[in-house]
Scaffold this active site. Sequence first.
Site, PDB file in Angstrom:
ATOM      1  N   PRO A 150       0.808  -1.208   0.000  1.00  0.00           N
ATOM      2  CA  PRO A 150       0.000   0.000   0.000  1.00  0.00           C
ATOM      3  C   PRO A 150       0.836   1.249   0.000  1.00  0.00           C
ATOM      4  CG  PRO A 150      -0.122  -1.200   2.085  1.00  0.00           C
ATOM      5  CD  PRO A 150       1.074  -1.634   1.353  1.00  0.00           C
ATOM      6  N   GLU A 151       0.549   2.091  -0.958  1.00  0.00           N
ATOM      7  CA  GLU A 151       1.119   3.430  -0.984  1.00  0.00           C
ATOM      8  C   GLU A 151       0.000   4.382  -0.603  1.00  0.00           C
ATOM      9  OE1 GLU A 151       3.499   4.005  -4.543  1.00  0.00           O
ATOM     10  OE2 GLU A 151       3.595   1.858  -4.856  1.00  0.00           O
TER      11      GLU A 151
END
Length: 272
Positions: free
Chosen positions: A2-3
């Site tokens: 996840p960014e």
Amino acid sequence: MPELPEVEVTRRSVVNDITGARIQHLQMGKPLRWPLGIEPQKLQGQTVLGVRRRGKYLLFDLDGGLLLVHLGMSGSLAFFANNAKPPGPHDHFDLGTDKGLLRLHDPRRFGAAVWAASEQDPVAQKLLGHLGVEPLGPDFNVKDFHAGLKTRSAPIKQVLLAGDLVVGVGNIYASETLFLAGIRPTTRAKKISRPRAEKLYKAIIEVLNKALGQGGSTLRNFSNVRGEAGHFQVLANVYDRAGQPCRVCATPIRGLVQGQRSSYFCPTCQKP
DNA sequence: ATTCTCACCTGCGGGC
DNA sequence: TGCCCGCAGGTGAGAA
């Protein structure tokens, strides 16, 4: 995994479910990256006041403190309004409330759930204190961004990933923003001119917003709290496309390794 | 001070 | 089919 877009998608998908919920029980699985830092039963009876995001961290504001959640590389949150299954082998943090169960699923366990008394708490500061500006917030501006780049001799890709200048840009979106800005990932940050810094500044905002609109990227298993995948990955111009033709000029995309992370770029569209 | 490398952990796909 | 290797969306700690 996840960014910023994925974390923000997660936040938006859970905030209405969890806000106002009263914590009833807390169950931990295997150890995560950092210890919770409080006796789980001490969270019982606390109420979730809201959910914020700082970089790739989710901040659950409680009436008696703060719960920091990071999804690491393989984490995702799920929310069950009722009848949640018992935790599986990769479910390492269950927050049971009167509104439902919030569950952190994280096979690699690079994620974490950490309690802090407040954002000023040294525990929170260790994780948040060095973070750079929010790229989708009002404080992100070209002037400061370019000035920050001027102080760094490292390759721009690694400066973006470091997160101390601007937060939230991870391995996918670093390559994507640099493609959009026409800058090679190996270019030294301090060598980037003001006009190019402005292109990069705009590219960061554009790429992150576009990814948000697609529900993030789902390469393997990311989903929001309702289990819905993101779709940005099919729009990627360069990430994971080594050898494939550039969507703009058909030149084969090149891959390289920088700081043990893979980077991708178009040698024609992106200049040193 | 900045930059670089390593470490943490599990699963999966490719090559043999 | 099965094994081995390399690789995967992050990031703090410690070394250089």
